[in-house]
Design a protein around this motif. Structure first.
Motif, PDB file in Angstrom:
ATOM      1  N   GLU A 160      20.026 -21.789 -28.155  1.00  0.00           N
ATOM      2  CA  GLU A 160      19.111 -21.321 -29.402  1.00  0.00           C
ATOM      3  C   GLU A 160      18.501 -19.927 -28.589  1.00  0.00           C
ATOM      4  O   GLU A 160      18.519 -19.158 -29.002  1.00  0.00           O
ATOM      5  CB  GLU A 160      18.107 -22.352 -29.669  1.00  0.00           C
ATOM      6  CG  GLU A 160      17.694 -21.232 -30.413  1.00  0.00           C
ATOM      7  CD  GLU A 160      16.413 -22.828 -31.667  1.00  0.00           C
ATOM      8  OE1 GLU A 160      14.797 -22.202 -31.524  1.00  0.00           O
ATOM      9  OE2 GLU A 160      16.727 -23.720 -31.449  1.00  0.00           O
ATOM     10  N   THR A 161      18.000 -20.282 -27.338  1.00  0.00           N
ATOM     11  CA  THR A 161      16.984 -18.746 -26.997  1.00  0.00           C
ATOM     12  C   THR A 161      18.252 -17.825 -26.374  1.00  0.00           C
ATOM     13  O   THR A 161      17.974 -16.693 -27.401  1.00  0.00           O
ATOM     14  CB  THR A 161      16.601 -19.525 -26.000  1.00  0.00           C
ATOM     15  OG1 THR A 161      15.422 -20.034 -26.459  1.00  0.00           O
ATOM     16  CG2 THR A 161      15.738 -17.904 -25.124  1.00  0.00           C
ATOM     17  N   LEU A 162      19.621 -17.869 -25.958  1.00  0.00           N
ATOM     18  CA  LEU A 162      20.221 -16.796 -26.036  1.00  0.00           C
ATOM     19  C   LEU A 162      20.798 -16.418 -27.274  1.00  0.00           C
ATOM     20  O   LEU A 162      21.350 -15.214 -27.431  1.00  0.00           O
ATOM     21  CB  LEU A 162      21.573 -17.570 -25.542  1.00  0.00           C
ATOM     22  CG  LEU A 162      23.129 -17.119 -24.279  1.00  0.00           C
ATOM     23  CD1 LEU A 162      22.266 -15.845 -23.549  1.00  0.00           C
ATOM     24  CD2 LEU A 162      23.780 -17.726 -24.307  1.00  0.00           C
ATOM     25  N   ARG A 163      21.223 -17.090 -27.942  1.00  0.00           N
ATOM     26  CA  ARG A 163      21.506 -16.444 -29.271  1.00  0.00           C
ATOM     27  C   ARG A 163      20.501 -15.729 -29.772  1.00  0.00           C
ATOM     28  O   ARG A 163      20.929 -14.420 -30.375  1.00  0.00           O
ATOM     29  CB  ARG A 163      21.841 -17.715 -30.310  1.00  0.00           C
ATOM     30  CG  ARG A 163      23.220 -19.000 -29.985  1.00  0.00           C
ATOM     31  CD  ARG A 163      23.427 -19.582 -31.522  1.00  0.00           C
ATOM     32  NE  ARG A 163      24.686 -20.559 -31.324  1.00  0.00           N
ATOM     33  CZ  ARG A 163      24.205 -21.461 -31.358  1.00  0.00           C
ATOM     34  NH1 ARG A 163      23.107 -22.175 -32.360  1.00  0.00           N
ATOM     35  NH2 ARG A 163      25.857 -21.684 -31.214  1.00  0.00           N
ATOM     36  N   GLN A 164      19.391 -16.193 -29.988  1.00  0.00           N
ATOM     37  CA  GLN A 164      18.001 -15.073 -30.306  1.00  0.00           C
ATOM     38  C   GLN A 164      18.307 -13.851 -29.946  1.00  0.00           C
ATOM     39  O   GLN A 164      17.680 -12.515 -30.391  1.00  0.00           O
ATOM     40  CB  GLN A 164      16.866 -16.273 -30.640  1.00  0.00           C
ATOM     41  CG  GLN A 164      16.005 -14.599 -31.120  1.00  0.00           C
ATOM     42  CD  GLN A 164      14.579 -15.985 -31.092  1.00  0.00           C
ATOM     43  OE1 GLN A 164      14.710 -17.372 -30.560  1.00  0.00           O
ATOM     44  NE2 GLN A 164      13.815 -15.661 -31.749  1.00  0.00           N
ATOM     45  N   VAL A 165      18.174 -13.645 -28.306  1.00  0.00           N
ATOM     46  CA  VAL A 165      18.379 -12.416 -27.934  1.00  0.00           C
ATOM     47  C   VAL A 165      18.994 -12.005 -28.077  1.00  0.00           C
ATOM     48  O   VAL A 165      19.043 -10.142 -28.535  1.00  0.00           O
ATOM     49  CB  VAL A 165      18.181 -12.644 -26.330  1.00  0.00           C
ATOM     50  CG1 VAL A 165      17.920 -11.353 -25.193  1.00  0.00           C
ATOM     51  CG2 VAL A 165      16.377 -13.688 -25.393  1.00  0.00           C
ATOM     52  N   VAL A 166      20.071 -12.648 -27.961  1.00  0.00           N
ATOM     53  CA  VAL A 166      21.730 -11.635 -27.514  1.00  0.00           C
ATOM     54  C   VAL A 166      21.920 -11.330 -28.784  1.00  0.00           C
ATOM     55  O   VAL A 166      22.816 -10.035 -28.898  1.00  0.00           O
ATOM     56  CB  VAL A 166      22.907 -12.736 -26.902  1.00  0.00           C
ATOM     57  CG1 VAL A 166      24.456 -11.753 -27.717  1.00  0.00           C
ATOM     58  CG2 VAL A 166      22.715 -12.922 -25.739  1.00  0.00           C
ATOM     59  N   THR A 167      21.670 -11.630 -30.570  1.00  0.00           N
ATOM     60  CA  THR A 167      21.969 -11.337 -31.396  1.00  0.00           C
ATOM     61  C   THR A 167      21.028  -9.453 -31.743  1.00  0.00           C
ATOM     62  O   THR A 167      21.483  -8.695 -32.142  1.00  0.00           O
ATOM     63  CB  THR A 167      20.837 -12.396 -32.645  1.00  0.00           C
ATOM     64  OG1 THR A 167      22.328 -13.535 -32.471  1.00  0.00           O
ATOM     65  CG2 THR A 167      21.883 -11.836 -34.268  1.00  0.00           C
ATOM     66  N   GLN A 168      20.147  -9.878 -31.035  1.00  0.00           N
ATOM     67  CA  GLN A 168      19.426  -8.819 -31.361  1.00  0.00           C
ATOM     68  C   GLN A 168      19.422  -8.178 -30.217  1.00  0.00           C
ATOM     69  O   GLN A 168      19.955  -6.578 -30.160  1.00  0.00           O
ATOM     70  CB  GLN A 168      17.968  -8.527 -31.180  1.00  0.00           C
ATOM     71  CG  GLN A 168      16.980  -9.836 -31.893  1.00  0.00           C
ATOM     72  CD  GLN A 168      15.375 -10.550 -31.815  1.00  0.00           C
ATOM     73  OE1 GLN A 168      14.943  -9.762 -31.059  1.00  0.00           O
ATOM     74  NE2 GLN A 168      15.489 -10.929 -32.766  1.00  0.00           N
ATOM     75  N   ASN A 169      19.682  -7.918 -28.796  1.00  0.00           N
ATOM     76  CA  ASN A 169      20.441  -7.489 -27.611  1.00  0.00           C
ATOM     77  C   ASN A 169      21.622  -7.674 -26.758  1.00  0.00           C
ATOM     78  O   ASN A 169      21.391  -8.288 -26.088  1.00  0.00           O
ATOM     79  CB  ASN A 169      19.506  -7.559 -26.534  1.00  0.00           C
ATOM     80  CG  ASN A 169      17.901  -7.230 -27.185  1.00  0.00           C
ATOM     81  OD1 ASN A 169      17.342  -5.842 -27.965  1.00  0.00           O
ATOM     82  ND2 ASN A 169      17.127  -8.025 -27.598  1.00  0.00           N
ATOM     83  N   PRO A 170      22.720  -6.943 -27.799  1.00  0.00           N
ATOM     84  CA  PRO A 170      24.027  -7.723 -26.713  1.00  0.00           C
ATOM     85  C   PRO A 170      24.655  -7.655 -25.647  1.00  0.00           C
ATOM     86  O   PRO A 170      25.219  -8.276 -24.722  1.00  0.00           O
ATOM     87  CB  PRO A 170      25.480  -7.668 -28.140  1.00  0.00           C
ATOM     88  CG  PRO A 170      24.438  -6.816 -28.925  1.00  0.00           C
ATOM     89  CD  PRO A 170      22.698  -6.181 -28.986  1.00  0.00           C
ATOM     90  N   GLU A 171      24.580  -6.243 -25.395  1.00  0.00           N
ATOM     91  CA  GLU A 171      24.042  -5.431 -24.608  1.00  0.00           C
ATOM     92  C   GLU A 171      23.293  -6.483 -22.983  1.00  0.00           C
ATOM     93  O   GLU A 171      23.858  -6.307 -21.987  1.00  0.00           O
ATOM     94  CB  GLU A 171      24.070  -3.933 -23.897  1.00  0.00           C
ATOM     95  CG  GLU A 171      22.201  -3.841 -24.290  1.00  0.00           C
ATOM     96  CD  GLU A 171      21.658  -3.998 -25.693  1.00  0.00           C
ATOM     97  OE1 GLU A 171      20.040  -3.862 -25.565  1.00  0.00           O
ATOM     98  OE2 GLU A 171      22.087  -4.380 -26.754  1.00  0.00           O
ATOM     99  N   ILE A 172      22.409  -6.559 -22.758  1.00  0.00           N
ATOM    100  CA  ILE A 172      22.258  -7.930 -21.871  1.00  0.00           C
ATOM    101  C   ILE A 172      22.544  -9.322 -22.338  1.00  0.00           C
ATOM    102  O   ILE A 172      21.630  -9.875 -21.146  1.00  0.00           O
ATOM    103  CB  ILE A 172      20.169  -7.698 -22.189  1.00  0.00           C
ATOM    104  CG1 ILE A 172      19.715  -8.336 -23.152  1.00  0.00           C
ATOM    105  CG2 ILE A 172      20.359  -6.118 -21.941  1.00  0.00           C
ATOM    106  CD1 ILE A 172      18.283  -8.280 -23.178  1.00  0.00           C
TER     107      ILE A 172
END
Length: 170
Positions: free
Chosen positions: A63-75
């Protein structure tokens, strides 16, 4: 109409009071003998077949990965590494959660009752129940969801029919 509203308020008040009493129980503050907690923990260990702590950690990481990557796919790579590091921190803390589960059981069951429960879960039938509980709970949730869906439609239809008998169309 006022009578119905008043009855509903009374029912709601009773339900809220019952819920407040149930949630106000000092589960965590109650003093328990170490052997009582140990017996409850034995039960928790015997029945932890679903690996709830590990599953919860993995689901939280995803869930955390999805949340962060949705907003910041480059990281994505950095986020994956950070999540792995944080998961490693939590891996050794399973006992803390299971101890709290044990406390809940110890508050509700006497030592004799817990011993009977542990004895049962140490039998082949108890082991089978512990092994299949997660699947059974999933099946029960699906049955309940179907029941609730049907109940809501049927209930509404019956209320509509009752109102129709009174000359009210909705």
């Amino acid at each position: 109409m006022t009578g119905l509203v008043e009855r509903m308020r009374k029912i709601l008040a009773v339900l809220l009071a019952a819920g407040m009493v149930a949630t106000a129980a000092p589960v965590m503050a109650q003093e328990l003998a170490p052997e009582h907690l140990a017996l409850a923990r034995e039960y928790v260990d015997l029945t932890d077949r679903a690996q709830i702590y590990e599953v919860t950690l993995v689901e939280t990481g995803i869930e955390t990965l999805r949340q962060v990557v949705t907003q910041n796919p480059e990281i994505i790579d950095q986020t994956d590494a950070a999540i792995t590091a944080v998961l490693d921190e939590y891996r050794g803390r399973k006992g803390e959660l299971l101890d709290q589960f044990a406390r809940v059981y110890a508050v509700r069951f006497t030592m004799d009752e817990l011993q009977e429960i542990v004895d049962f879960y140490s039998t082949p039938t108890g082991e089978k129940l512990a092994q299949t509980n997660a699947e059974i709970n999933g099946d029960l949730e699906r049955v309940l969801a179907v029941f609730e869906s049907n109940l809501k439609r049927e209930f509404f239809a019956k209320v509509r029919a009752e109102l129709r008998e009174q000359g009210i169309e909705i």
